[in-house]
Structures are given as structure tokens and as C-alpha cells.
Design a protein around this motif. Structure first.
Motif, mmCIF file in Angstrom:
data_model
loop_
_atom_site.group_PDB
_atom_site.id
_atom_site.type_symbol
_atom_site.label_atom_id
_atom_site.label_comp_id
_atom_site.label_asym_id
_atom_site.label_seq_id
_atom_site.Cartn_x
_atom_site.Cartn_y
_atom_site.Cartn_z
ATOM 1 N N SER A 49 -15.887 58.206 3.453
ATOM 2 C CA SER A 49 -16.512 59.527 3.430
ATOM 3 C C SER A 49 -15.670 60.535 2.660
ATOM 4 N N TYR A 50 -16.342 61.454 2.030
ATOM 5 C CA TYR A 50 -15.721 62.481 1.181
ATOM 6 C C TYR A 50 -14.794 61.861 0.153
ATOM 7 N N THR A 55 -7.269 59.254 2.827
ATOM 8 C CA THR A 55 -7.274 57.908 3.382
ATOM 9 C C THR A 55 -6.181 57.062 2.739
ATOM 10 N N SER A 70 -13.898 57.272 7.782
ATOM 11 C CA SER A 70 -13.907 58.724 7.615
ATOM 12 C C SER A 70 -12.631 59.205 6.919
ATOM 13 N N THR A 71 -12.500 60.510 6.764
ATOM 14 C CA THR A 71 -11.357 61.086 6.063
ATOM 15 C C THR A 71 -10.081 60.994 6.889
ATOM 16 N N GLY A 72 -8.959 60.944 6.205
ATOM 17 C CA GLY A 72 -7.659 60.990 6.851
ATOM 18 C C GLY A 72 -7.289 59.756 7.643
ATOM 19 N N SER A 95 -12.465 60.121 11.835
ATOM 20 C CA SER A 95 -11.502 60.924 11.084
ATOM 21 C C SER A 95 -10.130 60.935 11.729
ATOM 22 N N GLY A 96 -9.114 60.749 10.907
ATOM 23 C CA GLY A 96 -7.746 60.841 11.371
ATOM 24 C C GLY A 96 -7.238 59.664 12.162
ATOM 25 N N ALA A 113 -12.165 59.511 16.578
ATOM 26 C CA ALA A 113 -11.331 60.369 15.746
ATOM 27 C C ALA A 113 -9.939 60.501 16.354
ATOM 28 N N ASN A 114 -8.930 60.434 15.500
ATOM 29 C CA ASN A 114 -7.520 60.581 15.853
ATOM 30 C C ASN A 114 -6.991 59.517 16.806
#
Length: 150
Positions: A49-50, A55, A70-72, A95-96, A113-114
Motif C-alpha cells: 500500500s502507498y 516498508t 501496509s506502510t511501514g 501498518s507498522g 497494526a504495530n
């Protein structure tokens, strides 16, 4: 565009072209902010994503068909372990999230996420937290349709 550059660099890497694959990796790093080595394996219809912003993927990591990242996200090794993560078909990584070491993310599993994943996630499992733990196993008919993002 970023995935196309990766596919080209991976093809050149498999043909053992000496410099060009790593130059394309640097272009991806500068333009898109993604570390995507030509030596890693990305399956078909993988969605970063994005454009993969933030990443980082280990050079020996294996990501199956239809995975959504996802990102990160960091998919990498861990000190003292030779083996790196395997992300199977249709997995979703939020994400993350950090997926580290000799870890296998099962088919259609989800990572929150995270989350910091240090142990395997079974197929259809949902893992959250630091360190990540499996909180639920989805039924195949309850899975969200991530392929609609394409």
C-alpha cells in the motif's frame, strides 16, 4: 510502478546481471521509500500500500501471491537466526508491523497494526500485540476481500 521496477530487477538478478538489479533497488529506495531487494520473492498480485512507503523487506524473504502489506512494515531477520520470514498466500500485514526471524505467516492470516511477530501465525489466524499473539482464527467465509483493492 514500484512493483514493475522490482520485477525487472528480480529478473535481472536471476539472470545474474551484475550491477543493474541493485541500481534499480536504489531507485526504488530513493523514489518510493521502499527497501525491496531483487533477491526477495514477491508473488503475483502482492499489494504494497502507498507504493510501499517505509516498508523494509529482507533479501531472502518470501511473500506469497495476493498478500497485502501496509506502510511501514518490516519483514526481516533476527539476530542469531539464519531463517527469515515466509508470508503465505493472501496474508494481510497491518501498518507498522514487524515480522522478524524464522516466522511463517499462514495463508489468509492477518497481523494487526504495530504488532511484533516473533512466532508463527496459523492459517486464517489474527495476531495482535507486542509480542504478537493469536487472538482468533477466522473462518474462510468470514475473510475480507483484499483483492478488491486492485
Amino acid at each position: 510502478m514500484m512493483i514493475r521496477l522490482y520485477r525487472l530487477s528480480h529478473l535481472l538478478w536471476r539472470w545474474r546481471v551484475p550491477f543493474l538489479p541493485w541500481a534499480i533497488k536504489v531507485v526504488n529506495r530513493i523514489v518510493f521509500g521502499v527497501v525491496l531487494p531483487p533477491s526477495c520473492h514477491l508473488g503475483r498480485q502482492v499489494l504494497l500500500s502507498y507504493q510501499g512507503l517505509g516498508t523494509v523487506i529482507h533479501g531472502r524473504a518470501w511473500i506469497g501471491d495476493g498478500a497485502v502489506i501496509s506502510t511501514g512494515v518490516t519483514i526481516g531477520g533476527r539476530s542469531g537466526h539464519e531463517v527469515v520470514p515466509v508470508i503465505e498466500e493472501g496474508a494481510f500485514i497491518g501498518s507498522g508491523a514487524k515480522v522478524l526471524g524464522p516466522v511463517r505467516i499462514g495463508r489468509f492470516a492477518s497481523v494487526g497494526a504495530n504488532a511484533v511477530v516473533l512466532e508463527d501465525v496459523p492459517p486464517y489466524g489474527v495476531a495482535v500485540g507486542i509480542p504478537a499473539r493469536v487472538v482468533r482464527i477466522n473462518r474462510p467465509e468470514d475473510l475480507p476481500r483484499y483483492d478488491r483493492f486492485f
